[in-house]
Design a protein around this motif. Sequence first.
Motif, short mmCIF file in Angstrom:
data_model
loop_
_atom_site.label_atom_id
_atom_site.label_comp_id
_atom_site.label_asym_id
_atom_site.label_seq_id
_atom_site.Cartn_x
_atom_site.Cartn_y
_atom_site.Cartn_z
N TRP A 173 0.69 -1.27 -0.14
CA TRP A 173 -0.04 0.00 -0.13
C TRP A 173 0.69 1.19 -0.11
O TRP A 173 0.27 2.29 -0.50
CB TRP A 173 -1.08 0.06 1.24
N GLN A 180 -0.91 3.41 -5.57
CA GLN A 180 -2.25 2.91 -5.07
C GLN A 180 -2.97 2.54 -6.49
O GLN A 180 -3.76 1.65 -6.67
CB GLN A 180 -3.02 3.54 -4.29
N LEU A 184 -4.35 -0.71 -8.21
CA LEU A 184 -5.89 -1.16 -8.30
C LEU A 184 -6.35 -1.25 -9.62
O LEU A 184 -7.21 -2.16 -10.04
CB LEU A 184 -6.68 -0.14 -7.50
N PHE A 187 -5.59 -4.71 -10.90
CA PHE A 187 -6.53 -5.74 -10.20
C PHE A 187 -7.83 -5.69 -11.24
O PHE A 187 -8.39 -6.69 -11.43
CB PHE A 187 -6.82 -5.37 -8.86
N ASP A 188 -8.12 -4.40 -11.48
CA ASP A 188 -9.40 -4.27 -12.19
C ASP A 188 -9.30 -4.74 -13.75
O ASP A 188 -10.16 -5.34 -13.99
CB ASP A 188 -9.98 -2.80 -12.44
N THR A 193 -12.28 -14.44 -13.95
CA THR A 193 -13.28 -14.43 -12.99
C THR A 193 -12.90 -14.58 -11.55
O THR A 193 -13.42 -13.89 -10.82
CB THR A 193 -14.26 -15.87 -13.26
N GLU A 194 -11.69 -15.60 -11.31
CA GLU A 194 -11.53 -15.74 -9.99
C GLU A 194 -10.01 -14.80 -10.00
O GLU A 194 -9.02 -15.40 -10.38
CB GLU A 194 -10.97 -17.34 -9.60
N LYS A 195 -10.25 -13.98 -9.42
CA LYS A 195 -8.95 -13.02 -8.90
C LYS A 195 -9.22 -12.60 -7.54
O LYS A 195 -10.31 -12.17 -7.01
CB LYS A 195 -8.66 -11.89 -9.89
N THR A 196 -7.87 -12.61 -6.86
CA THR A 196 -8.14 -11.98 -5.30
C THR A 196 -6.87 -11.25 -5.06
O THR A 196 -5.80 -11.41 -5.63
CB THR A 196 -8.39 -13.17 -4.46
N LEU A 197 -7.06 -9.98 -4.28
CA LEU A 197 -6.27 -9.08 -4.07
C LEU A 197 -5.72 -9.02 -2.72
O LEU A 197 -6.79 -8.87 -1.79
CB LEU A 197 -6.88 -7.70 -4.60
N HIS A 198 -4.72 -9.11 -2.23
CA HIS A 198 -4.02 -8.89 -0.95
C HIS A 198 -3.37 -7.63 -1.05
O HIS A 198 -2.35 -7.44 -1.56
CB HIS A 198 -3.15 -10.11 -0.37
N ILE A 199 -3.71 -6.78 0.11
CA ILE A 199 -2.88 -5.39 0.13
C ILE A 199 -2.35 -5.40 1.69
O ILE A 199 -3.04 -5.65 2.66
CB ILE A 199 -3.70 -4.30 -0.05
N LEU B 197 -5.28 -6.23 3.87
CA LEU B 197 -6.82 -6.36 3.23
C LEU B 197 -6.80 -7.27 2.01
O LEU B 197 -5.72 -7.33 1.14
CB LEU B 197 -6.55 -4.90 2.42
N ILE B 199 -9.25 -8.36 -1.05
CA ILE B 199 -10.34 -7.92 -2.14
C ILE B 199 -10.51 -9.03 -2.96
O ILE B 199 -9.82 -9.58 -3.60
CB ILE B 199 -9.83 -6.50 -2.75
N ASN B 200 -12.09 -9.38 -3.21
CA ASN B 200 -12.31 -10.15 -4.21
C ASN B 200 -13.70 -9.52 -5.24
O ASN B 200 -14.16 -8.69 -4.44
CB ASN B 200 -13.07 -11.47 -3.59
#
Lengths: 230, 230
Positions: A173, A180, A184, A187-188, A193-199, B197, B199-200
């Motif tokens: 972050w 940032q 992001l 990520f967008d 379909t399956e995506k996950t974001l760790h911050i 954090l 995010i999905n």
Amino acid sequence: MEILSEKIEMGVVEQRFELPVDSEAVPGIRWHPEGAKVPRPTILIGHGGTQHKRVPNVLGLARRFVRHLGYSAVALDAPGHGERIREWVERTARGMAEWRALLDRLDEEGHGPRYGYWGVSMGTAIGLPFVAAEPRIGAAVLGLAGLGNRPGAERFELAARGLTIPILLVLQWNDELVGQTSGLALFDAIGSTEKTLHINPGGHVQIPLFERDAYESFFVRHLGSARTAA
Amino acid sequence: MEILSEKIEMGVVEQRFELPVDSEAVPGIRWHPEGAKVPRPTILIGHGGTQHKRVPNVLGLARRFVRHLGYSAVALDAPGHGERIREWVERTARGMAEWRALLDRLDEEGHGPRYGYWGVSMGTAIGLPFVAAEPRIGAAVLGLAGLGNRPGAERFELAARGLTIPILLVLQWNDELVGQTSGLALFDAIGSTEKTLHINPGGHVQIPLFERDAYESFFVRHLGSARTAA
């Protein structure tokens, strides 16, 4: 794939090898569990910029995948890095070709078909276009990267939109290299379909060690356990 | 804490109880491993709005913490929810007081000192101010919430800034109730040094089931295993 040396430490076999790609011998390391017989997934680990195939972060991850999951892991010196530090090259295209050549070789040796990719920072700059174009990779951990205005950014964004496999994206972050909004936006853009974001808070090289637990869960979820038949 | 009934399913003891708080008997459920003797952490589970103490999501989580980790888990009907649906009350203040009363009782019964909190959506609306003010909670999973302009938002933000314990915040990127900016602002506001954090994609009630693995790793990291002495 010529094996140059082998050593065994705490149940982990570590083999140095050279992979011929075009006219070059690309140095790499392969790790696997001592005496393992079952078919098992292989994680390709793409190191970051200024790093090489055996920096502590790569070595720690590789040993973890072997010891905790019974997986294999493999790393290459990226173009211009490690034993290849004298070269200057366009890294992304050549790096992608070398990973592809490695998969061909692993397939020939019967190590397929379950492959994952882990690589952040330069490991994503090379790895994201690589996995987007490579149907043999089943799941990928990427991160410390974003969308921006650098040369090649359009191709990178197109590759992100073309992704379909499960992605775990890891961002910092307070990353001094990736803003940032830029992170992001990546990520967008990812088409999966399956995506996950760790911050997590902190700078570019400060991903907390506990994220390694998340990498493990992620790969097991998508590539199965070492005991599962391919 | 009066136990009203007990049943055992697949090694999980489930006890319904009533907790006296002021003039009221607050209905709750406690889960723990059958025959467990060792000191073990307890996770307080705060359900979401319109839900109650034994909706599938709460029950599934509770059984998971018991079966996978050897932990205990406990849930209360929030004010105005479940068996208390006829009441209308200011939920946050009363909900906080009830969790505090529950901790007092668990302490008396020797179940302390390792407590965690899990609650998203209304479970965060009540739970965030609760854990910020309650030194006995060692780690919390929160989410599906953000900073905004609703009544009480200032107190909520102040509580977030006052947090010091490790927090796992879970947001949904297409949450129809919590905007992206609002959720990220909550992550920014959280005062804890260790905060992470996840995010999905998807809407408010679509947190992927694989995040349950992350809850487990998070609690084990901060509260220890059931076998670790308190």
